[in-house]
Write a protein that holds these residues in place. Structure first.
Motif, mmCIF file in Angstrom:
data_model
loop_
_atom_site.group_PDB
_atom_site.id
_atom_site.type_symbol
_atom_site.label_atom_id
_atom_site.label_comp_id
_atom_site.label_asym_id
_atom_site.label_seq_id
_atom_site.Cartn_x
_atom_site.Cartn_y
_atom_site.Cartn_z
ATOM 1 N N LEU A 257 0.818 -1.214 0.000
ATOM 2 C CA LEU A 257 0.000 0.000 0.000
ATOM 3 C C LEU A 257 0.852 1.265 0.000
ATOM 4 N N ARG A 258 1.978 1.234 0.693
ATOM 5 C CA ARG A 258 2.849 2.412 0.723
ATOM 6 C C ARG A 258 3.400 2.699 -0.675
ATOM 7 N N CYS A 259 3.741 1.649 -1.395
ATOM 8 C CA CYS A 259 4.233 1.847 -2.765
ATOM 9 C C CYS A 259 3.125 2.372 -3.682
ATOM 10 N N LYS A 260 1.889 1.911 -3.432
ATOM 11 C CA LYS A 260 0.766 2.420 -4.230
ATOM 12 C C LYS A 260 0.574 3.914 -4.004
ATOM 13 N N ARG A 261 0.756 4.355 -2.741
ATOM 14 C CA ARG A 261 0.623 5.792 -2.453
ATOM 15 C C ARG A 261 1.713 6.582 -3.160
ATOM 16 N N MET A 262 2.924 6.064 -3.144
ATOM 17 C CA MET A 262 4.027 6.750 -3.832
ATOM 18 C C MET A 262 3.759 6.785 -5.332
ATOM 19 N N TRP A 263 3.265 5.686 -5.858
ATOM 20 C CA TRP A 263 2.957 5.602 -7.288
ATOM 21 C C TRP A 263 1.923 6.670 -7.676
ATOM 22 N N GLN A 264 0.912 6.842 -6.820
ATOM 23 C CA GLN A 264 -0.118 7.828 -7.095
ATOM 24 C C GLN A 264 0.413 9.261 -6.992
ATOM 25 N N LEU A 265 1.316 9.496 -6.055
ATOM 26 C CA LEU A 265 1.919 10.831 -5.943
ATOM 27 C C LEU A 265 2.745 11.156 -7.177
ATOM 28 N N LEU A 266 3.477 10.169 -7.688
ATOM 29 C CA LEU A 266 4.257 10.386 -8.911
ATOM 30 C C LEU A 266 3.334 10.629 -10.106
ATOM 31 N N ARG A 267 2.243 9.877 -10.156
ATOM 32 C CA ARG A 267 1.285 10.068 -11.243
ATOM 33 C C ARG A 267 0.631 11.448 -11.149
ATOM 34 N N LEU A 268 0.293 11.871 -9.924
ATOM 35 C CA LEU A 268 -0.314 13.184 -9.733
ATOM 36 C C LEU A 268 0.653 14.286 -10.149
ATOM 37 N N HIS A 269 1.925 14.121 -9.791
ATOM 38 C CA HIS A 269 2.925 15.113 -10.220
ATOM 39 C C HIS A 269 2.958 15.214 -11.737
ATOM 40 N N SER A 270 2.954 14.058 -12.403
ATOM 41 C CA SER A 270 3.032 14.055 -13.868
ATOM 42 C C SER A 270 1.824 14.764 -14.481
ATOM 43 N N SER A 271 0.657 14.593 -13.870
ATOM 44 C CA SER A 271 -0.558 15.230 -14.393
ATOM 45 C C SER A 271 -0.502 16.746 -14.250
ATOM 46 N N ILE A 272 0.233 17.229 -13.247
ATOM 47 C CA ILE A 272 0.332 18.665 -12.990
ATOM 48 C C ILE A 272 1.517 19.303 -13.703
ATOM 49 N N CYS A 273 2.583 18.525 -13.879
ATOM 50 C CA CYS A 273 3.840 19.055 -14.447
ATOM 51 C C CYS A 273 3.632 19.541 -15.877
ATOM 52 N N ASP A 274 4.137 20.726 -16.178
ATOM 53 C CA ASP A 274 4.027 21.277 -17.540
ATOM 54 C C ASP A 274 5.373 21.327 -18.260
ATOM 55 N N GLN A 275 6.414 20.695 -17.681
ATOM 56 C CA GLN A 275 7.737 20.639 -18.323
ATOM 57 C C GLN A 275 8.310 19.223 -18.222
ATOM 58 N N PRO A 276 7.633 18.240 -18.787
ATOM 59 C CA PRO A 276 8.069 16.841 -18.639
ATOM 60 C C PRO A 276 9.449 16.561 -19.242
ATOM 61 N N ASP A 277 9.827 17.306 -20.293
ATOM 62 C CA ASP A 277 11.132 17.045 -20.926
ATOM 63 C C ASP A 277 12.292 17.460 -20.033
ATOM 64 N N GLU A 278 12.074 18.437 -19.170
ATOM 65 C CA GLU A 278 13.143 18.914 -18.293
ATOM 66 C C GLU A 278 12.986 18.412 -16.852
ATOM 67 N N CYS A 279 11.870 17.782 -16.569
ATOM 68 C CA CYS A 279 11.555 17.373 -15.198
ATOM 69 C C CYS A 279 12.472 16.227 -14.741
ATOM 70 N N ARG A 280 12.912 16.295 -13.492
ATOM 71 C CA ARG A 280 13.801 15.282 -12.941
ATOM 72 C C ARG A 280 13.067 14.316 -12.009
ATOM 73 N N VAL A 281 11.769 14.454 -11.914
ATOM 74 C CA VAL A 281 10.988 13.529 -11.099
ATOM 75 C C VAL A 281 10.818 12.217 -11.867
ATOM 76 N N PRO A 282 11.119 11.080 -11.238
ATOM 77 C CA PRO A 282 11.025 9.788 -11.924
ATOM 78 C C PRO A 282 9.631 9.522 -12.485
ATOM 79 N N LEU A 283 9.602 8.909 -13.680
ATOM 80 C CA LEU A 283 8.372 8.447 -14.327
ATOM 81 C C LEU A 283 7.453 9.568 -14.818
ATOM 82 N N CYS A 284 7.884 10.808 -14.725
ATOM 83 C CA CYS A 284 7.024 11.911 -15.146
ATOM 84 C C CYS A 284 6.672 11.793 -16.617
#
Length: 345
Positions: A257-284
Motif C-alpha cells: 500500500l505504501r508503494c501504491k501511495r508513492m505511485w499515485q503521488l508520482l502520477r499526480l505530479h506528472s498530471s500537474i507538471c508542464d515541463q516533462p522534458d526537463e523534469c527530474r521527477v522519476p516516471l514523469c
C-alpha cells in the motif's frame, strides 16, 4: 411634496384628525400624510361616507402613543431610540400597513437589536406578518442556535398550539442549516486535503531537483550537511516513501500500500507538471506518454483539477508568512491513505 420641504413658517394649519383607540385625537396635516404614505393618500382622496367639515382617519387597534410617534415620523422622518424601544413592534405593524418603507427599515433594525431568546418566536411571527425578511432571518438564526432554550419559552409553547406551519418552517430552516454546516465542514476537509497534496507535489519536485536531508536529487547521493527545508514535516514523509519505494520487494506484485501511495503521488505530479522534458521527477514523462495513449478517467481528472485549483487559490489568497503556516501533510494519515487508495482503483 415631501414634508421636509415645508419651512416652519409655511407649514399649513392642521386640517385632519387621526382618531385612535379610546377616542383620542391627533391633529395632522393631510398634505404631509399623503406625501409620506400612498395608503393614507388613497384614504384622503376617498369620499367620506358622512358629510362633515371635519376630516378624520381612524387608526385603531394600536396604542395612542404609538400612533402619535407614527404621525410624528411621517412629518419629520425622525424616531428616537427610546420611542423605538417602547413602540417598535407597533411601529413596524403601522409601517407595513401604511407602506412607509423608511420607518419599516428603521423598525427592522431597531427590533433586531432588541432580539432575545425569550421574545424570538414572537418577533418571528411579527416579521412574517409584516413581511420583514431581514428580521425574520435573524429570528430564525437565533432560534436555531439556541433551540433548547427556545423550547422552554412561552412563545414556543404558544406556537406549538396555534401555528404548526411556522413550527414547520423553523424545523426546516434548522435542518437546512445543519446540512449547510456539514457540507461546509466536508468542503473544508477536502480543500485541506487538496492543499496537502499540492504541498506534497512541491516536496517531490524539491527532493528530485535539489535533494533534502535523506534523499538526494535524482541519480545523486544526499548531502549529509543538508539542512531541513521549510516544509520539512511533509518533505520528511515524502522522503520516507521514496526510500521505501526504492527498496520494497512487494512493489512489483502490487501488494504494498505504501508503494501504491508513492505511485499515485508520482502520477499526480506528472498530471500537474508542464515541463516533462526537463523534469527530474522519476516516471514523469512515462506517465505523460501513457495518458496520451490511453487517456485519464474522469475521477482522476477531477482530482488533478481540484489540486491545481487549491494550489492557485492558496497562492493568491494567502500572504507568504501565512502560507508557511498551512497544515502540513501527513502521508500516513488515514484520510490521505484512503483518498490515494481510492484513486488507484
Amino acid at each position: 411634496m415631501s414634508p421636509n420641504n415645508f419651512d416652519a413658517g409655511e407649514m399649513p394649519e392642521f386640517d385632519i384628525q387621526i382618531i385612535t383607540s379610546g377616542g383620542h385625537r391627533i391633529p395632522a396635516h393631510s398634505t404631509v400624510l399623503a406625501s409620506a404614505s400612498s395608503v393614507l393618500e388613497s384614504i384622503l382622496v376617498r369620499p367620506q361616507k358622512k358629510r362633515s367639515s371635519e376630516k378624520t382617519i381612524r387608526i385603531l387597534g394600536v396604542p395612542c402613543d404609538a400612533v402619535s410617534v407614527f404621525v410624528q415620523f411621517l412629518s419629520s422622518f425622525k424616531c428616537t431610540k427610546e420611542q423605538m424601544k417602547k413602540h417598535g413592534i407597533h411601529l413596524l405593524a403601522l409601517s407595513h400597513v401604511y407602506l412607509v418603507p423608511q420607518l419599516k427599515q428603521r423598525c427592522t433594525k431597531g427590533l433586531a437589536e432588541q432580539l432575545t431568546i425569550e421574545n424570538a418566536v414572537d418577533m418571528l411571527q411579527l416579521a412574517r406578518l409584516c413581511d420583514a425578511p431581514d428580521l425574520y432571518l435573524k429570528c430564525l438564526k437565533l432560534i436555531s442556535t439556541n433551540f433548547k432554550k427556545t423550547e422552554k419559552t412561552e412563545g414556543w409553547k404558544f406556537l406549538l398550539d396555534h401555528d404548526p406551519q411556522l413550527e414547520l418552517e423553523i424545523l426546516q430552516f434548522m435542518d437546512e442549516a445543519d446540512s449547510r454546516k456539514k457540507r461546509t465542514r466536508r468542503h473544508r476537509r477536502e480543500q485541506n486535503l487538496y492543499l496537502q497534496l499540492s504541498e506534497a507535489m512541491d516536496c517531490i519536485e524539491h527532493i528530485c531537483t535539489e535533494g533534502c536531508t535523506s534523499v538526494g536529487p535524482c541519480g545523486e547521493e544526499p548531502c549529509t550537511k543538508k539542512l531541513p527545508c521549510s516544509k520539512f514535516k511533509t518533505c520528511q514523509g515524502v522522503q520516507l516513501l521514496i526510500r521505501h519505494f526504492a527498496t520494497c520487494k512487494r512493489r512489483v506484485n502490487g501488494g504494498c500500500l505504501r508503494c501504491k501511495r508513492m505511485w499515485q503521488l508520482l502520477r499526480l505530479h506528472s498530471s500537474i507538471c508542464d515541463q516533462p522534458d526537463e523534469c527530474r521527477v522519476p516516471l514523469c514523462r512515462q506517465f505523460k506518454e501513457k495518458v496520451q495513449r490511453k487517456g485519464d478517467d474522469g475521477l482522476w481528472k477531477s482530482l488533478v483539477e481540484k489540486v491545481v485549483s487549491a494550489r492557485a487559490l492558496s497562492s493568491l489568497s494567502l500572504p507568504k508568512r501565512k502560507r508557511e503556516e498551512e497544515p502540513k501533510m501527513n502521508l500516513h494519515h488515514h484520510q490521505v491513505r484512503s483518498f490515494l487508495t481510492t484513486q488507484c482503483h
